[in-house]
Design a protein around this motif. Structure first.
Motif, short mmCIF file in Angstrom:
data_model
loop_
_atom_site.label_atom_id
_atom_site.label_comp_id
_atom_site.label_asym_id
_atom_site.label_seq_id
_atom_site.Cartn_x
_atom_site.Cartn_y
_atom_site.Cartn_z
N ASN A 178 1.21 9.74 -1.35
CA ASN A 178 2.31 10.66 -1.62
C ASN A 178 1.84 11.99 -2.21
OD1 ASN A 178 5.11 9.17 -1.18
ND2 ASN A 178 3.67 7.66 -2.02
N LYS A 179 0.53 12.31 -1.99
CA LYS A 179 -0.03 13.60 -2.39
C LYS A 179 0.03 13.86 -3.90
CE LYS A 179 -0.47 14.51 2.01
NZ LYS A 179 -1.80 14.36 2.66
N ILE A 180 -0.06 12.77 -4.69
CA ILE A 180 -0.12 12.88 -6.15
C ILE A 180 -1.51 12.47 -6.59
CG2 ILE A 180 0.87 12.07 -8.34
CD1 ILE A 180 3.41 11.35 -6.76
N ASP A 181 -2.09 13.20 -7.53
CA ASP A 181 -3.45 12.90 -7.98
C ASP A 181 -3.52 11.47 -8.51
OD1 ASP A 181 -5.98 12.79 -9.14
OD2 ASP A 181 -5.93 14.91 -9.67
N PRO A 182 -4.29 10.59 -7.84
CA PRO A 182 -4.37 9.18 -8.27
C PRO A 182 -5.05 8.96 -9.60
CG PRO A 182 -5.93 9.60 -6.51
CD PRO A 182 -5.10 10.84 -6.64
N ALA A 183 -5.70 10.01 -10.15
CA ALA A 183 -6.36 9.88 -11.46
C ALA A 183 -5.36 9.50 -12.55
CB ALA A 183 -7.07 11.18 -11.83
N LYS A 221 -10.28 17.87 -14.77
CA LYS A 221 -8.86 17.61 -14.57
C LYS A 221 -8.59 16.11 -14.51
CE LYS A 221 -5.32 18.20 -11.02
NZ LYS A 221 -5.09 18.65 -9.62
N ASP A 222 -9.41 15.38 -13.73
CA ASP A 222 -9.22 13.94 -13.60
C ASP A 222 -9.45 13.22 -14.92
OD1 ASP A 222 -8.57 14.22 -10.97
OD2 ASP A 222 -10.50 13.53 -10.18
#
Length: 450
Positions: A416-421, A260-261
């Protein structure tokens, strides 16, 4: 030695299927690992794969079905009756059975569950279906070995033998009270070296890592990795033991998260695979391409607004591609380190010391690149030495900005609970393009007095 599929093997299987030589097919396949058979089925056409699947016994096909590609598994499940699917699920552990049932339509789910022979097994599967896929409850096994603190060692051993019959591998023995509240774990060594009449309460280990049913699967993976665990117990809101998660389940979680990342870093917004349809692949890739296009249009307007400067100092324009590429690379490199740190727990929150360290690396790298660029510019365009100095200083500033963006954006997304990838892909590179060009021309014009 790893099994390798050959063209000759596939051809031989196709001939045996065509001639309906079932006995020879079974001889050929029975000695293979279920993962290897699944790989073979993926190479055959659908009808041939279904033929072989129906030929093998449920004990083997139950394991095979878990290893099949999604499309083939879906097609095979559609061809099986609810009773046939139930026979497969009766051979599987609860979490694997729940994963298969979750892929079925609502009406077929109910039919399959009603066909399950083991009532307790069916109850456990239904219980697992209540939890979200990406939580500890969604990936845990209901099968485990538990003993009560008021038992003695002899009773414990007798009960463990009964419980272990339905478990493929015993990683831990959990100790609970009369309300099934998790108290600790029991060491096999202590169990074997302690007197048969000794109460379990005197020998069990009270220090124990556990997770709640609603703990995110990636957090479970982090805890198991940190403490080097092969299994971890799962408790509900009351602290009662409801399941366990094993290392093989976590390996799947880590792989899925890595995939996913990787896709997010490449600007792919949905989970897709190579064998997905053109429509699905386009839908996953197009959004970031369109966003990138819009941002680059802004960059083109900035270049247009500096047209007069570029006419006067034409070498400024020559180094714009180098500027964009360098700033993009610095931003991606910096953000990749931050994202990796957030993922493995080495970075938990923004740190001034880490920020300073990364800016120092960016300053050193920027200075070296700028000096090399200045030397090149001086050789190629000796009459425009001051322009070369302006370009060199501008690029240092742009690199520092790119590094700052690469540090701050992942932390902001993570908070902010968003995937940093997301920050390791097109987002950083396209943003750097716009702001990098603005900074580049602003600094250059200040130095040149334009």
């Amino acid at each position: 030695m790893e099994f390798k599929i050959s063209k000759d093997l596939i051809k031989e299987l196709e001939q045996l299927i065509e001639s309906k030589n079932n006995s020879q097919l079974e001889v050929l396949l029975n000695d293979l690992h279920h993962a290897d058979i699944a790989e073979i089925l993926d190479e055959l056409d659908f009808d041939e794969a279904t033929y072989i699947f129906r030929l093998l016994d449920s004990e083997k096909t139950a394991e095979i079905i878990l290893e099949l590609e999604d499309d083939l598994r879906e097609n095979i499940l559609n061809r099986l009756s609810p009773k046939e699917i139930a026979e497969e699920l009766d051979e599987l552990e609860t979490n694997d059975a729940a994963d298969i049932i979750a892929e079925l339509s609502k009406s077929k789910k109910e039919e399959v569950i009603s066909e399950l022979q083991d009532v307790e097994h069916a109850k456990d599967i239904v219980d697992l279906l209540r939890y979200k896929e990406d939580t500890a409850g969604g990936i845990m096994h209901k099968e485990l070995v538990k003993v009560y603190e008021n038992w003695n060692v002899l009773t414990c051993i007798k009960e463990m033998r009964i419980q272990a019959e339905n478990i493929s591998r015993v990683h831990s023995i959990y100790v609970v009270d009369e309300h099934d509240k998790l108290l600790g774990r029991l060491s096999l060594k202590d169990l074997l070296t302690t007197s048969a009449k000794t109460p379990i309460s005197e020998v069990y280990i009270r220090k124990l890592n556990s997770v709640m049913v609603d703990t995110e699967d990636i957090e479970v993976a982090r805890i198991m990795q940190k403490y080097d665990l092969e299994a971890i117990p799962v408790t509900n809101e009351l602290g009662r033991l409801v399941g366990r998660i094993t290392i093989d389940d976590i390996l799947d979680v880590i792989k899925d998260e890595a995939d996913k990342d990787y896709q997010l870093a490449a600007g792919i917004t949905q989970d897709v695979e190579a064998n997905d349809s053109v429509r699905e692949l386009t839908k996953a890739r197009l959004p970031w391409l369109l966003i990138g296009m819009c941002i680059e249009i802004v960059a083109s307007y900035i270049l247009k607004s500096n047209e007069m400067t570029m006419r006067t100092y034409f070498t400024l324009m020559i180094f714009v591609p180098l500027l964009s590429a360098t700033a993009g690379n610095v931003g991606v490199q910096t953000s990749a380190i931050v994202v990796q740190g957030l993922a493995n727990g080495t970075l938990k929150q923004f740190s001034r010391n880490y920020f300073s360290k990364e800016l120092t690396v960016a300053l050193i790298s920027g200075t070296i690149i700028s000096l090399l660029l200045l030397a090149y510019h001086s050789i190629m365009y000796p009459e425009y030495l001051i322009v070369g100095v302006a370009i060199a200083i501008s690029i240092i500033v742009v690199i520092l900005f790119a590094a700052t963006l690469g540090i701050l954006v992942p932390f902001f997304l993570h908070k902010n609970k968003i995937d940093p990838a997301i920050a390791t892909g097109p987002f950083v590179t396209t943003t750097n393009d716009v702001f990098g060009i603005i900074i580049y021309f602003t600094v250059a014009k200040l130095i040149l007095g334009f």
